[in-house]
Write a protein that holds these residues in place. Structure first.
Motif, PDB file in Angstrom:
ATOM      1  N   HIS B 213      42.205  49.195  49.762  1.00 41.13           N
ATOM      2  CA  HIS B 213      42.995  48.809  50.937  1.00 41.13           C
ATOM      3  C   HIS B 213      43.201  49.994  51.872  1.00 41.13           C
ATOM      4  O   HIS B 213      43.277  49.839  53.099  1.00 41.13           O
ATOM      5  CB  HIS B 213      44.368  48.247  50.515  1.00 41.13           C
ATOM      6  N   GLU B 216      40.071  50.342  53.873  1.00 36.20           N
ATOM      7  CA  GLU B 216      39.856  49.281  54.860  1.00 36.20           C
ATOM      8  C   GLU B 216      40.838  49.313  56.027  1.00 36.20           C
ATOM      9  O   GLU B 216      40.514  48.865  57.131  1.00 36.20           O
ATOM     10  CB  GLU B 216      39.988  47.909  54.162  1.00 36.20           C
ATOM     11  N   ALA B 217      42.047  49.818  55.784  1.00 32.57           N
ATOM     12  CA  ALA B 217      43.113  49.722  56.793  1.00 32.57           C
ATOM     13  C   ALA B 217      42.701  50.239  58.182  1.00 32.57           C
ATOM     14  O   ALA B 217      42.929  49.565  59.190  1.00 32.57           O
ATOM     15  CB  ALA B 217      44.373  50.436  56.300  1.00 32.57           C
ATOM     16  N   HIS B 220      41.007  48.068  60.646  1.00 38.60           N
ATOM     17  CA  HIS B 220      41.850  47.059  61.298  1.00 38.60           C
ATOM     18  C   HIS B 220      42.848  47.719  62.246  1.00 38.60           C
ATOM     19  O   HIS B 220      43.760  47.071  62.741  1.00 38.60           O
ATOM     20  CB  HIS B 220      42.585  46.231  60.232  1.00 38.60           C
ATOM     21  N   GLN B 222      45.202  49.788  61.543  1.00 40.60           N
ATOM     22  CA  GLN B 222      46.557  49.791  60.981  1.00 40.60           C
ATOM     23  C   GLN B 222      46.697  50.808  59.860  1.00 40.60           C
ATOM     24  O   GLN B 222      45.718  51.173  59.202  1.00 40.60           O
ATOM     25  CB  GLN B 222      46.858  48.408  60.371  1.00 40.60           C
ATOM     26  N   VAL B 224      47.895  51.549  55.991  1.00 38.58           N
ATOM     27  CA  VAL B 224      47.770  50.673  54.822  1.00 38.58           C
ATOM     28  C   VAL B 224      49.086  49.925  54.600  1.00 38.58           C
ATOM     29  O   VAL B 224      49.099  48.808  54.085  1.00 38.58           O
ATOM     30  CB  VAL B 224      47.346  51.472  53.558  1.00 38.58           C
ATOM     31  N   ASP B 226      50.999  48.588  56.816  1.00 39.36           N
ATOM     32  CA  ASP B 226      50.981  47.352  57.612  1.00 39.36           C
ATOM     33  C   ASP B 226      49.871  46.412  57.161  1.00 39.36           C
ATOM     34  O   ASP B 226      50.040  45.201  57.127  1.00 39.36           O
ATOM     35  CB  ASP B 226      50.805  47.694  59.099  1.00 39.36           C
ATOM     36  N   TYR B 227      48.746  46.974  56.796  1.00 39.71           N
ATOM     37  CA  TYR B 227      47.561  46.175  56.465  1.00 39.71           C
ATOM     38  C   TYR B 227      47.693  45.485  55.108  1.00 39.71           C
ATOM     39  O   TYR B 227      47.299  44.336  54.942  1.00 39.71           O
ATOM     40  CB  TYR B 227      46.328  47.070  56.484  1.00 39.71           C
TER      41      TYR B 227
END
Ligand SMILES: Nc1ncnc2c1ncn2[C@@H]1O[C@H](COP(=O)(O)OP(=O)(O)OP(=O)(O)O)[C@@H](O)[C@H]1O
Ligand SMILES: Nc1ncnc2c1ncn2[C@@H]1O[C@H](COP(=O)(O)OP(=O)(O)OP(=O)(O)O)[C@@H](O)[C@H]1O
Ligand SMILES: [Mg+2]
Ligand SMILES: [Mg+2]
Lengths: 248, 248
Positions: B213, B216-217, B220, B222, B224, B226-227
């Motif tokens: 995560h 990946e954040a 996006h 964001q 982590v 928030d994501y």
């Protein structure tokens, strides 16, 4: 005449040193006289194969590099170790072009005796990387398939292009290798696709998977090829070596 | 009076940007006015929270930084975005101390309005990092528990000490956080132990585990937090935030 590769990417921790060590080892193992040049003041390529950085470096004291070249535990693989004193070089006023030309000449002369020369660069586009680019025939960029990979590429391409304009016909874009590849991540597939769409054929088919043996090898002062000959990391770097040789 | 943290480590890819984004977000979420300063020409901290780098940066054109500060999607979290033009700054002759003092003054004045300021640095010990150190109260070093972690530390400590001598009583060693922690690796335990033996109490108890995560954040735009609010990465950065607040 040999080929000189500059292993460069200003993004940190993407596998420049790991690729320099393991590809150089694979090339030597496949019968080619290879020189690994450590151009990073952090000297990771040097310690990653169990050697010591030097205080007095031929490039700093304006000597032919053969005075500093060492043989290694791997047949046909030599090392020009790095030095902490490179840090002073990287902050020198960038208009000292006389000094630049000396460095470039020493490196080019030293490279002439080898089939392959691989130059490991620091995570920046400053003087050290530009000097390495100026003596190289090809740039090899390791890219980690995570979000920040694409960001710095435009800047890197600008610097590479400006070196190509300075020395026409000498430097080409040798290849891009995707490192620390994690197939399970969707993001990995997305960045992989984006990189291949953008760069096309120069991206190697071989990808280097994330493999704990690769992480552990430098703590034993060895390439992964010597440390874990049957690991996925070793297979990947041997395959990358075959692709590099095929492109010759 | 607020605290200004310099997030620095010249080793690449150890989680400086990830820690800057996620710790800043956690501090803002726990009620503190926080400024995230992107001091890296690669501008990862800026794009990692979905913003754009700027061409014209207050520090480059000698303006108060409030002219460049932006609010973000997170309450109480502001951003001073990075700029590609920082690359020119990092190669300026290092004896332009008048210009240095201007930068330092602008940053220090801008920082005064916040409870916490976090400055994300590039992977080098050059001018940008030294400027960030000169306006900071504390250095926060992310360290990845792999073989090359210990190598650059001696150099970093030298640079930090020289800044401390220039400005006595201002800069302290704020903390060390172990990042991308992989418990399954024996090497991780060895480096963890070595770091704690060497640095003692300043090493945070919290370690940030490797968590997809977190990877990946930024794709996006964001943090982590928030994501993926319930992920291990989020928990770790919230716990790190608590430790930072406790040390106040
Ligand atoms: N395929 C892999 N599998 C597992 N670990 C890897 C792999 N490739 C590299 N690593 C590890 O990731 C870390 C970063 O790699 P490396 O130091 O080669 O990157 P770099 O681009 O040279 O970094 P820098 O920008 O600081 O010079 C190292 O600890 C290395 O051992
Ligand atoms: N805990 C974690 N779990 C998974 N991935 C992580 C973690 N921390 C960081 N990463 C990823 O590892 C990569 C390197 O992290 P990051 O960019 O924050 O390092 P950095 O020190 O700022 O790098 P640079 O030296 O280039 O500035 C990024 O793709 C990031 O998303
Ligand atoms: Mg390296
Ligand atoms: Mg960063």
């Amino acid at each position: 005449m040999g080929r000189t590769f500059c292993i460069a990417n200003q993004k940190g921790g993407v596998g420049k040193t790991t690729t320099s060590i393991n590809l150089a080892t694979a090339l030597a193992r496949s019968g080619h006289h290879t020189l690994l040049v450590d151009m990073d003041p952090q000297c990771n390529a040097t310690s990653g194969i169990g050697q010591q950085p030097v205080d007095r470096h031929p490039l700093i004291v304006d000597q032919a590099i053969r005075h500093g070249v060492l043989s290694t535990d791997v047949d046909r693989l030599d090392l020009l170790p790095g030095s902490k004193s490179f840090r002073d070089l990287s902050v020198l006023a960038s208009d000292d072009s006389n000094h630049d030309e000396l460095l470039i000449e020493h490196l080019a002369n030293g490279a002439a005796r080898y089939d392959y020369v691989l130059i490991d660069c620091p995570p920046s586009l400053g003087k050290l990387t530009r000097t390495a680019l100026s003596v190289s025939n090809e740039v090899l960029m390791p890219i980690q398939c995570e979000y920040f990979a694409m960001e710095g590429l435009a800047q890197m391409i600008d610097v590479i292009r400006s070196v190509m304009l300075d020395r026409p016909g000498q430097l080409t874009f040798g290849g891009i290798v995707l490192t620390m590849y994690d197939e399970s991540l969707e993001l990995t597939q997305e960045v992989d696709q984006e990189v291949r769409d953008f760069f096309g054929e120069i991206v190697f088919d071989t990808v280097v998977p994330r493999d704990v043996h690769v992480t552990e090898a430098p703590s034993h002062g060895q390439s992964v090829i010597d440390y874990a000959p049957r690991s996925r990391g070793t297979r990947a770097y041997m395959e990358l070596c075959m692709e590099v040789l095929e492109r010759d």
